[in-house]
Each structure stands twice: as C-alpha cells, then as structure tokens.
Design a protein around this motif. Sequence first.
Motif, PDB file in Angstrom:
ATOM      1  N   GLU A 393       0.835  -1.198   0.000  1.00  6.57           N
ATOM      2  CA  GLU A 393       0.000   0.000   0.000  1.00  6.57           C
ATOM      3  C   GLU A 393       0.873   1.254   0.000  1.00  6.57           C
ATOM      4  O   GLU A 393       2.049   1.204   0.361  1.00  6.57           O
ATOM      5  CB  GLU A 393      -0.933  -0.025   1.205  1.00  6.57           C
ATOM      6  CG  GLU A 393      -1.885  -1.213   1.184  1.00  6.57           C
ATOM      7  CD  GLU A 393      -2.698  -1.342   2.455  1.00  6.57           C
ATOM      8  OE1 GLU A 393      -2.978  -0.295   3.089  1.00  6.57           O
ATOM      9  OE2 GLU A 393      -3.041  -2.481   2.823  1.00  6.57           O
ATOM     10  N   ASN A 395       1.112   3.544   2.005  1.00  3.69           N
ATOM     11  CA  ASN A 395       1.671   3.826   3.332  1.00  3.69           C
ATOM     12  C   ASN A 395       2.708   2.792   3.762  1.00  3.69           C
ATOM     13  O   ASN A 395       3.114   2.750   4.923  1.00  3.69           O
ATOM     14  CB  ASN A 395       0.557   3.907   4.370  1.00  3.69           C
ATOM     15  CG  ASN A 395      -0.177   2.578   4.565  1.00  3.69           C
ATOM     16  OD1 ASN A 395       0.136   1.587   3.908  1.00  3.69           O
ATOM     17  ND2 ASN A 395      -1.151   2.561   5.458  1.00  3.69           N
ATOM     18  N   ASN A 396       3.127   1.913   2.804  1.00  2.00           N
ATOM     19  CA  ASN A 396       4.152   0.895   3.029  1.00  2.00           C
ATOM     20  C   ASN A 396       3.693  -0.281   3.881  1.00  2.00           C
ATOM     21  O   ASN A 396       4.523  -1.057   4.372  1.00  2.00           O
ATOM     22  CB  ASN A 396       5.436   1.499   3.622  1.00  2.00           C
ATOM     23  CG  ASN A 396       6.262   2.192   2.561  1.00  2.00           C
ATOM     24  OD1 ASN A 396       6.403   1.689   1.457  1.00  2.00           O
ATOM     25  ND2 ASN A 396       6.782   3.364   2.884  1.00  2.00           N
ATOM     26  N   HIS A 397       2.390  -0.432   4.062  1.00  2.00           N
ATOM     27  CA  HIS A 397       1.876  -1.652   4.692  1.00  2.00           C
ATOM     28  C   HIS A 397       1.859  -2.753   3.636  1.00  2.00           C
ATOM     29  O   HIS A 397       1.348  -2.559   2.534  1.00  2.00           O
ATOM     30  CB  HIS A 397       0.475  -1.431   5.244  1.00  2.00           C
ATOM     31  CG  HIS A 397      -0.044  -2.601   6.038  1.00  2.00           C
ATOM     32  ND1 HIS A 397       0.410  -2.891   7.302  1.00  2.00           N
ATOM     33  CD2 HIS A 397      -0.953  -3.562   5.722  1.00  2.00           C
ATOM     34  CE1 HIS A 397      -0.204  -3.968   7.756  1.00  2.00           C
ATOM     35  NE2 HIS A 397      -1.040  -4.396   6.813  1.00  2.00           N
ATOM     36  N   VAL A 398       2.434  -3.903   3.959  1.00  2.00           N
ATOM     37  CA  VAL A 398       2.612  -4.996   2.996  1.00  2.00           C
ATOM     38  C   VAL A 398       1.884  -6.236   3.494  1.00  2.00           C
ATOM     39  O   VAL A 398       1.941  -6.570   4.687  1.00  2.00           O
ATOM     40  CB  VAL A 398       4.104  -5.320   2.798  1.00  2.00           C
ATOM     41  CG1 VAL A 398       4.282  -6.398   1.726  1.00  2.00           C
ATOM     42  CG2 VAL A 398       4.888  -4.068   2.427  1.00  2.00           C
ATOM     43  N   THR A 399       1.207  -6.924   2.575  1.00  3.08           N
ATOM     44  CA  THR A 399       0.494  -8.152   2.910  1.00  3.08           C
ATOM     45  C   THR A 399       0.840  -9.239   1.906  1.00  3.08           C
ATOM     46  O   THR A 399       0.883  -8.983   0.700  1.00  3.08           O
ATOM     47  CB  THR A 399      -1.029  -7.923   2.903  1.00  3.08           C
ATOM     48  OG1 THR A 399      -1.345  -6.774   3.696  1.00  3.08           O
ATOM     49  CG2 THR A 399      -1.753  -9.137   3.473  1.00  3.08           C
ATOM     50  N   LYS A 406      -4.805 -14.459   3.686  1.00  7.54           N
ATOM     51  CA  LYS A 406      -3.720 -13.626   4.209  1.00  7.54           C
ATOM     52  C   LYS A 406      -2.837 -14.453   5.128  1.00  7.54           C
ATOM     53  O   LYS A 406      -3.313 -15.096   6.064  1.00  7.54           O
ATOM     54  CB  LYS A 406      -4.291 -12.432   4.965  1.00  7.54           C
ATOM     55  CG  LYS A 406      -3.240 -11.491   5.522  1.00  7.54           C
ATOM     56  CD  LYS A 406      -3.847 -10.202   6.042  1.00  7.54           C
ATOM     57  CE  LYS A 406      -4.742 -10.426   7.234  1.00  7.54           C
ATOM     58  NZ  LYS A 406      -5.247  -9.140   7.790  1.00  7.54           N
ATOM     59  N   GLU A 409       1.578  -9.889   7.381  1.00  8.77           N
ATOM     60  CA  GLU A 409       1.581  -8.473   7.037  1.00  8.77           C
ATOM     61  C   GLU A 409       2.625  -7.762   7.882  1.00  8.77           C
ATOM     62  O   GLU A 409       2.969  -8.194   8.979  1.00  8.77           O
ATOM     63  CB  GLU A 409       0.194  -7.860   7.232  1.00  8.77           C
ATOM     64  CG  GLU A 409      -0.395  -8.008   8.601  1.00  8.77           C
ATOM     65  CD  GLU A 409      -1.837  -7.531   8.661  1.00  8.77           C
ATOM     66  OE1 GLU A 409      -2.205  -6.618   7.888  1.00  8.77           O
ATOM     67  OE2 GLU A 409      -2.598  -8.064   9.488  1.00  8.77           O
ATOM     68  N   TYR A 410       3.138  -6.661   7.345  1.00  7.12           N
ATOM     69  CA  TYR A 410       4.166  -5.887   8.043  1.00  7.12           C
ATOM     70  C   TYR A 410       4.214  -4.489   7.441  1.00  7.12           C
ATOM     71  O   TYR A 410       3.568  -4.212   6.422  1.00  7.12           O
ATOM     72  CB  TYR A 410       5.536  -6.569   7.931  1.00  7.12           C
ATOM     73  CG  TYR A 410       6.127  -6.596   6.533  1.00  7.12           C
ATOM     74  CD1 TYR A 410       7.090  -5.664   6.134  1.00  7.12           C
ATOM     75  CD2 TYR A 410       5.739  -7.563   5.592  1.00  7.12           C
ATOM     76  CE1 TYR A 410       7.638  -5.687   4.865  1.00  7.12           C
ATOM     77  CE2 TYR A 410       6.279  -7.595   4.321  1.00  7.12           C
ATOM     78  CZ  TYR A 410       7.227  -6.653   3.960  1.00  7.12           C
ATOM     79  OH  TYR A 410       7.765  -6.678   2.688  1.00  7.12           O
ATOM     80  N   ASP A 411       4.974  -3.623   8.079  1.00  9.23           N
ATOM     81  CA  ASP A 411       5.138  -2.258   7.602  1.00  9.23           C
ATOM     82  C   ASP A 411       6.594  -2.019   7.222  1.00  9.23           C
ATOM     83  O   ASP A 411       7.491  -2.057   8.088  1.00  9.23           O
ATOM     84  CB  ASP A 411       4.701  -1.259   8.666  1.00  9.23           C
ATOM     85  CG  ASP A 411       3.215  -1.326   8.933  1.00  9.23           C
ATOM     86  OD1 ASP A 411       2.446  -1.069   7.982  1.00  9.23           O
ATOM     87  OD2 ASP A 411       2.812  -1.648  10.065  1.00  9.23           O
ATOM     88  N   ARG A 412       6.819  -1.789   5.953  1.00 12.24           N
ATOM     89  CA  ARG A 412       8.168  -1.486   5.477  1.00 12.24           C
ATOM     90  C   ARG A 412       8.707  -0.243   6.160  1.00 12.24           C
ATOM     91  O   ARG A 412       8.032   0.769   6.243  1.00 12.24           O
ATOM     92  CB  ARG A 412       8.143  -1.232   3.966  1.00 12.24           C
ATOM     93  CG  ARG A 412       8.407  -2.422   3.136  1.00 12.24           C
ATOM     94  CD  ARG A 412       8.703  -2.124   1.676  1.00 12.24           C
ATOM     95  NE  ARG A 412       8.260  -0.865   1.117  1.00 12.24           N
ATOM     96  CZ  ARG A 412       9.025  -0.062   0.366  1.00 12.24           C
ATOM     97  NH1 ARG A 412      10.271  -0.378   0.103  1.00 12.24           N
ATOM     98  NH2 ARG A 412       8.533   1.056  -0.125  1.00 12.24           N
ATOM     99  N   SER A 414       9.310   0.295   9.261  1.00 10.62           N
ATOM    100  CA  SER A 414       8.972   0.472  10.672  1.00 10.62           C
ATOM    101  C   SER A 414      10.128  -0.011  11.548  1.00 10.62           C
ATOM    102  O   SER A 414      11.023  -0.734  11.088  1.00 10.62           O
ATOM    103  CB  SER A 414       7.706  -0.312  11.012  1.00 10.62           C
ATOM    104  OG  SER A 414       7.943  -1.708  10.894  1.00 10.62           O
TER     105      SER A 414
END
Length: 460
Positions: A393, A395-399, A406, A409-412, A414
């Motif tokens: 996404e 906002n760098n949220h990755v799934t 699913k 998921e994580y946040d690039r 962070s």
Amino acid sequence: MKKIQNLFLLLASGVVLFGCGGEPKVEDDWKDLFNGKDLSGWKPVAGTATFEVVDGVIEGSAVAGSPNTFLITEEQYGDFILELDLKVEHETSNSGVMARGQFDPTARDGKGLVYGYQVEADPSDRAWSGGVYDEARRGWLYPLDLNPAAKTAFKMGEFNHYRIEVIGDEIKTWLNGQEVAYVVDDMDKTGFIGLQVHSIRNPEDEGNKTYFKNVKIKTTNLDPQPFNSSIYVVNNRLNTLTDYEKNTGWNLLFNGQNSDGWKGAYKDSFPDFGWPVNEGILTIAASDGKESANAGDIVTIDEFSAFDLGFEFKLTEGANSGLKYFVTLSEGNKGSAIGLEYQILDDEKHPDAKMGRDGNRTLSSLYDLITADKQPRFMKPIGEWNKGRVVVEPNNHVTHYLNGVKVLEYDRGSQEFRDLVAISKYKIWPNFGEAEKGHILLQDHGNEVSFKNIKIKTLQ
C-alpha cells in the motif's frame, strides 16, 4: 370488457404471469424457483437433514451424523442471475447456495456427493459469507481475505439477501447489496441450484435450522450488474484480464507468449536459455540447484512503488524459487539480486525450510524475516498451481497471501521491520527493503518452477 382487455394486455406483456395450483410465478423474466407452498421442483440429496415449508419459508434442519445435505433443483441451469433470502440463527449453521452444482449419485458408497461452485453463508467469526467455495473439489476459490470490506455484510439471525450472477465463465456475488466476490472459472458450464444444510459436529446442535425464501432466477434477457468498487478478481483464464480488471487499472506482467517486459538481472536483455515460454507458461529450467548460477534471475523492466501483484506458481518436488520486490539492482552482488522475497518452496523436501528462524524461510514467508501463518488446507500439493499475491500500500503496509488467504503483514521501514532485518542475512545491506521503488524478480534457484497469470495494479 375493458377489464378483460387490460388483463389480456398484462399477460401478453410478460410483466406478470401467475400459474395455478402452486405453479411458480414468472415476472419480468424472473421465475420463482420456490412456490411458497411446497417443495415442487426440488429434491434432497447427499444427506439426511430435513427440509419443510413453514409459512412460506423453506426450513432446513440439521441432523446428527448426516453429511452435508442439499435441496437441489430438478432443473439444470447455464447462465443465470439468482436471488434469494437466507437466514441462520446459530454459529454452527454454516450454509451455502450451489450455483451450477453437480451431483454424483454413486459416490460415497451410493450415498451421493454434491460438488461444485457454492456461495457461502458463514456465520462464524471468520465471516466469509458471499465468498465462493468449490464444494468437495478444489476448496476455496474466493475467501473473503480478498475483500475484507464485505465481511460485515452478513447479519446473524436475520434474512440476508443474496444476488448471484453466473454468466459465461464469470461468477459475481452480492450480499445485502454489498459487492463481495468475483471469480472467473470455466470448470462447470451448467448445473443445478442447491440449498445447503451443513453437517454438525456436536449432537446437541441437532435441529438447528437454516431458512430460505424468495428464491427466484432469471435466465433470459440477463442484465449483469456492474461492480462500482475495485475488488480483487480471481481470474483463472490463462494470462488474460477481464474488462473489469482492465478498467480498474490491472495490467499483465507476462503476456503468455514471450519475454516482453522482462530482462535478466544485471543484464541488458532476457536470458537466451533457461527461461522457456510454452503454451502460456513461463518456466525456469532445472539445473544443479544453485542460486542464480545457470540462466539467472529475471526482473521486470519497469519499477514499481505501491502495487497489488497477483501471480500463480507451480513447484516441482524439492524445488526452491522466489518472487522478489523492491529489487534495485544496485548492490552488484553475486548470486540472486537483493530484494524483499515472497518465498516459493517445497517445505517438505527442500532443506531451506528448516533453516532461518521459526520457519521464516518456508512457502509464502517474507524470506528470512517473517514466517507465513498458513494452514495446510489452503496449500495446493506439489505439481499443482498455487496463487500468490503481494500488496504494498502507499503507506508501506505490505500483505502476503497464499491462495486468497492472508498469511502475513508488516510495515516497510517500521522499527519492527528494521529490528528483523538487523538479525537477518540482510543486515549487511544499508536500508534493506526500504527503496522507494524497484523491479519485480523471479528467481533461478536451479530448480524447475513455473509461473503464469502474473498481473499488477499500481496503487495511488
């Protein structure tokens, strides 16, 4: 005389046609499949759950020890639009609607087996109502992890309105007006409509009821209802996008005919061996099992930032490969180019699955960083096609997804992400995985792995 003339005009127009003696009604090309009085035109199969008509409603009652039971139409249907209302009052009363359903009366020692497309009624906390399940055959085709916004549509203890369009090879579903699922699949061309009473595990749940009413179908003058929102399409056509996908921003990364759009990693052109395209399938040929030591990795010519990426892959026994993203080709390293990796692996036969930490090198994991939380029931066997998906996404949220479910998921970028990088093999690369944009990569790990239906949508 005027009343007679008006009645004649009404009947001739086909606006309303009432049958007598409990016959179904036809209205504006719609036909009532349930006459509100009895089960004419229907028959129960495959189990011992009971069905009866009470006050204009079909009531299905669960029976202990019975497998899934279906009330099916005696008539078969091809293309149609189906609408009905369905209610469950207990969380164990999983149900569904068969669309182009199939029945094998000889299966299970003559007890019979219903199989095929089923639109789900799922009152559990999982909340996959309106999703598409392939009953007694391939399992889930459209789990609602693919459209989480629709998980709140189903109302427990109330009648829920289903709309199901089955036209050509496309299946679309709505639940209480909410757009839910979109599947493109051509396994069944015709079949029956079926109403399910699910088997129960606990004898004390015997007698729990599922209710159906207002069951009607349209088979002529079909007017497909467009989806207004952009949802993910499970498209089983080979390397082809639907008009809906094209109109909502999807593009093919692999055209099924040649290597257009791809080149070798650290090369100016596509490898001249080792990556054949045959009958719409892109395959990395087996060599000696070493990483990027034969034909080498391939990458997209284009680079991507935020995106939704779908792909299918097929492993051979003991094989290893991967799909990497945010590959910058700036490291100049030997071996496979550096990037975030959706692991593609035979977990049972390849030793890499036992390496790393806590399984973080297994299938669909973020390689060497985050372990995929997956259930065996959602994994296809070696030699069959699995569906991968990576969503990054803005906002760098990755799934990561595997077969529509699913798995992580994580946040690039962070702190949690950086802490994981610091204890991984990637710690030697500054700002690993945080590039603004990068290529998509398919890995040569010396084993035969095939790919198809690679598609991408840029997210804004």
